[in-house]
Design an enzyme around this catalytic site. Structure first.
Site, PDB file in Angstrom:
ATOM      1  N   VAL A   1     -46.618  16.513 -26.384  1.00 54.10           N
ATOM      2  CA  VAL A   1     -47.546  16.839 -25.290  1.00 54.10           C
ATOM      3  C   VAL A   1     -48.337  15.605 -24.844  1.00 54.10           C
ATOM      4  O   VAL A   1     -48.883  15.576 -23.746  1.00 54.10           O
ATOM      5  CB  VAL A   1     -48.533  17.970 -25.692  1.00 54.10           C
ATOM      6  CG1 VAL A   1     -47.808  19.294 -25.800  1.00 54.10           C
ATOM      7  CG2 VAL A   1     -49.262  17.643 -26.988  1.00 54.10           C
ATOM      8  N   LEU A   2     -48.400  14.581 -25.710  1.00 58.09           N
ATOM      9  CA  LEU A   2     -49.140  13.356 -25.367  1.00 58.09           C
ATOM     10  C   LEU A   2     -48.227  12.427 -24.572  1.00 58.09           C
ATOM     11  O   LEU A   2     -47.453  11.656 -25.140  1.00 58.09           O
ATOM     12  CB  LEU A   2     -49.640  12.664 -26.637  1.00 58.09           C
ATOM     13  CG  LEU A   2     -50.554  13.505 -27.553  1.00 58.09           C
ATOM     14  CD1 LEU A   2     -50.794  12.796 -28.868  1.00 58.09           C
ATOM     15  CD2 LEU A   2     -51.877  13.801 -26.848  1.00 58.09           C
TER      16      LEU A   2
ATOM     17  N   ASP B   1     -48.509   9.679 -22.590  1.00 61.15           N
ATOM     18  CA  ASP B   1     -48.548   8.213 -22.677  1.00 61.15           C
ATOM     19  C   ASP B   1     -47.938   7.717 -23.985  1.00 61.15           C
ATOM     20  O   ASP B   1     -47.120   6.794 -23.995  1.00 61.15           O
ATOM     21  CB  ASP B   1     -49.992   7.699 -22.544  1.00 61.15           C
ATOM     22  CG  ASP B   1     -50.498   7.776 -21.106  1.00 61.15           C
ATOM     23  OD1 ASP B   1     -49.671   8.097 -20.215  1.00 61.15           O
ATOM     24  OD2 ASP B   1     -51.694   7.539 -20.869  1.00 61.15           O
TER      25      ASP B   1
ATOM     26  N   ARG C   1     -56.030  27.748 -45.781  1.00 66.41           N
ATOM     27  CA  ARG C   1     -54.606  27.551 -45.505  1.00 66.41           C
ATOM     28  C   ARG C   1     -54.124  28.575 -44.476  1.00 66.41           C
ATOM     29  O   ARG C   1     -53.319  28.262 -43.607  1.00 66.41           O
ATOM     30  CB  ARG C   1     -53.827  27.701 -46.821  1.00 66.41           C
ATOM     31  CG  ARG C   1     -52.523  26.940 -46.811  1.00 66.41           C
ATOM     32  CD  ARG C   1     -52.149  26.483 -48.199  1.00 66.41           C
ATOM     33  NE  ARG C   1     -50.786  25.945 -48.145  1.00 66.41           N
ATOM     34  CZ  ARG C   1     -49.787  26.412 -48.860  1.00 66.41           C
ATOM     35  NH1 ARG C   1     -49.969  27.402 -49.684  1.00 66.41           N
ATOM     36  NH2 ARG C   1     -48.587  25.878 -48.768  1.00 66.41           N
TER      37      ARG C   1
ATOM     38  N   ARG D   1     -38.276  11.869 -54.875  1.00 70.69           N
ATOM     39  CA  ARG D   1     -39.379  11.228 -55.607  1.00 70.69           C
ATOM     40  C   ARG D   1     -39.156  11.361 -57.117  1.00 70.69           C
ATOM     41  O   ARG D   1     -39.370  10.416 -57.881  1.00 70.69           O
ATOM     42  CB  ARG D   1     -40.710  11.887 -55.224  1.00 70.69           C
ATOM     43  CG  ARG D   1     -41.219  11.491 -53.845  1.00 70.69           C
ATOM     44  CD  ARG D   1     -42.470  12.293 -53.475  1.00 70.69           C
ATOM     45  NE  ARG D   1     -43.067  11.803 -52.236  1.00 70.69           N
ATOM     46  CZ  ARG D   1     -43.684  12.569 -51.346  1.00 70.69           C
ATOM     47  NH1 ARG D   1     -43.774  13.878 -51.548  1.00 70.69           N
ATOM     48  NH2 ARG D   1     -44.212  12.050 -50.251  1.00 70.69           N
TER      49      ARG D   1
ATOM     50  N   HIS E   1     -42.499  23.440 -51.495  1.00 74.79           N
ATOM     51  CA  HIS E   1     -42.737  22.001 -51.304  1.00 74.79           C
ATOM     52  C   HIS E   1     -44.212  21.742 -51.576  1.00 74.79           C
ATOM     53  O   HIS E   1     -45.080  22.276 -50.900  1.00 74.79           O
ATOM     54  CB  HIS E   1     -42.384  21.610 -49.867  1.00 74.79           C
ATOM     55  CG  HIS E   1     -42.852  20.233 -49.487  1.00 74.79           C
ATOM     56  ND1 HIS E   1     -42.415  19.095 -50.115  1.00 74.79           N
ATOM     57  CD2 HIS E   1     -43.735  19.819 -48.539  1.00 74.79           C
ATOM     58  CE1 HIS E   1     -42.995  18.035 -49.566  1.00 74.79           C
ATOM     59  NE2 HIS E   1     -43.805  18.453 -48.611  1.00 74.79           N
TER      60      HIS E   1
ATOM     61  N   THR F   1     -48.135  10.107 -44.960  1.00 72.77           N
ATOM     62  CA  THR F   1     -46.816   9.720 -45.481  1.00 72.77           C
ATOM     63  C   THR F   1     -45.827   9.818 -44.324  1.00 72.77           C
ATOM     64  O   THR F   1     -45.942  10.716 -43.497  1.00 72.77           O
ATOM     65  CB  THR F   1     -46.332  10.652 -46.618  1.00 72.77           C
ATOM     66  OG1 THR F   1     -46.133  11.965 -46.089  1.00 72.77           O
ATOM     67  CG2 THR F   1     -47.327  10.714 -47.757  1.00 72.77           C
TER      68      THR F   1
END
Length: 334
Positions: free
Chosen positions: A54-55, A57, A107, A170, A194, A249
């Site tokens: 939506v941004l 630029d 949450r 990881r 996750h 991250t």
């Protein structure tokens, strides 16, 4: 008067705009979205890459920056627009968009705000790419994969959460550091939700087929003198640590997503720990998405491996499922 191009090039076939074979869309050009984009380009997975946000630029700037690197990629077309028509005909759509958790926000409230965002995004994706497979990366990924499945109307094998593919990577990296062996030769699975309530399957950890738990029966328990349990703890804490140090991250999740896409577009039938609908498995009764070892290929997520889990591992999975369902059951407008 002939143009320079006409003087230079003698056509043999009539010029026709060929439809892309492997078009990939990334929704959201934040840190994670752009890490996914650069990882996709670096592996030459797409013949067209579309970006949406939506941004306007920032979106145009990111597109131009990537286009200027075209000499160094084998992806002939990079496009971007806030209008989802730019995504038409995508084989795979990666969703990284969403709102961030505010300080002190529950949450449930965070998820509900993301539901409202996804109510716009997901129907647009399906409208322009009805045959696509959607990979959800936005957090909380397991719940938002469920939300995407509900909003999209797509079959469950074509809605996948990036899930524990990164958690497992990881884990294997940390294991490799401890053993001095490359991560690809260290085998271990992180399953379930996750993040904080993920499950380390210690019974399956092996190197060259040698079960590490057979060599060290206390592995993963509190009685282990080598403290392998700390490795799983570090997996959970590592994202928080990276965020504390650099603010977010992005590189590892971008590489992880490109890894999933490669498996599907190349029809490799590799097994990945990704988030899928687990109702009916391991005694889970509700429609929740959790990571299990899944076979991915050109059709999407086609099968789940029936991994033999110990009773405590199954109990942890069920606990994860209950935690997710407690939030999902109160979601509105799905």
């Amino acid at each position: 008067m002939a143009t320079l191009k006409e003087k230079l090039i003698a056509p043999v076939a009539e010029e026709e705009a060929a439809a892309p074979n492997n078009k990939i869309t990334v929704v959201g050009v934040g840190q994670v979205g752009m890490a996914c984009a650069i990882s996709i380009l670096g592996k030459s997975l797409a013949d067209e890459l579309a970006l949406v946000d939506v941004l306007e630029d920032k979106l145009k700037g990111e597109m131009m920056d990537l286009q200027h690197g075209s000499l160094f990629f084998q992806t002939p077309k990079i496009v971007a627009d806030k209008d989802y028509s730019v995504t038409a005909g995508s084989k795979i759509v990666v969703v990284t968009a969403g709102v961030r958790q505010q300080e002190g926000e529950s949450r449930l409230n965070l998820v509900q705000r993301n539901v409202n965002v996804f109510k716009f995004i997901i129907p647009q994706i399906v409208k322009y790419s009805p045959d696509c497979t959607i990979i959800v990366v936005s957090n909380p990924v397991d719940i938002l994969t469920y939300v995407t499945w509900k909003l999209s109307g797509l079959p469950k094998h074509r809605v996948i959460g990036s899930g524990c593919n990164l958690d497992s990577a990881r884990f294997r990296y940390l294991m490799s550091e401890k053993l001095g062996i490359h991560p690809s030769s260290c085998h271990g699975w992180i399953l379930g939700e996750h993040g904080d309530s993920s499950v380390a399957v210690w019974s399956g950890v092996n190197v060259a087929g040698v079960s590490l738990q057979e060599l060290n029966p206390e592995m993963g328990t509190d009685n282990d003198s080598e403290n392998w349990k700390e490795v799983h703890k570090l997996v959970i804490e590592s994202a928080y640590e990276v965020i504390k140090l650099k603010g977010y991250t992005n590189w590892a999740i971008g590489l992880s997503v490109a890894d999933l896409i490669e498996t599907m577009l190349k029809n490799l039938s590799r097994i990945h720990p990704v988030s899928t609908m687990v109702k009916g498995m391991y005694g889970i009764e509700n429609e929740v998405f959790l990571s299990l070892p899944c076979i991915l290929n050109a059709r999407g997520l086609t099968s789940v491996i029936n991994q033999k889990l110990k009773d405590d591992e199954v109990a942890q999975l069920k606990k994860s499922a209950d935690t997710l369902w407690d939030i999902q059951k109160d979601l509105k407008d799905l």
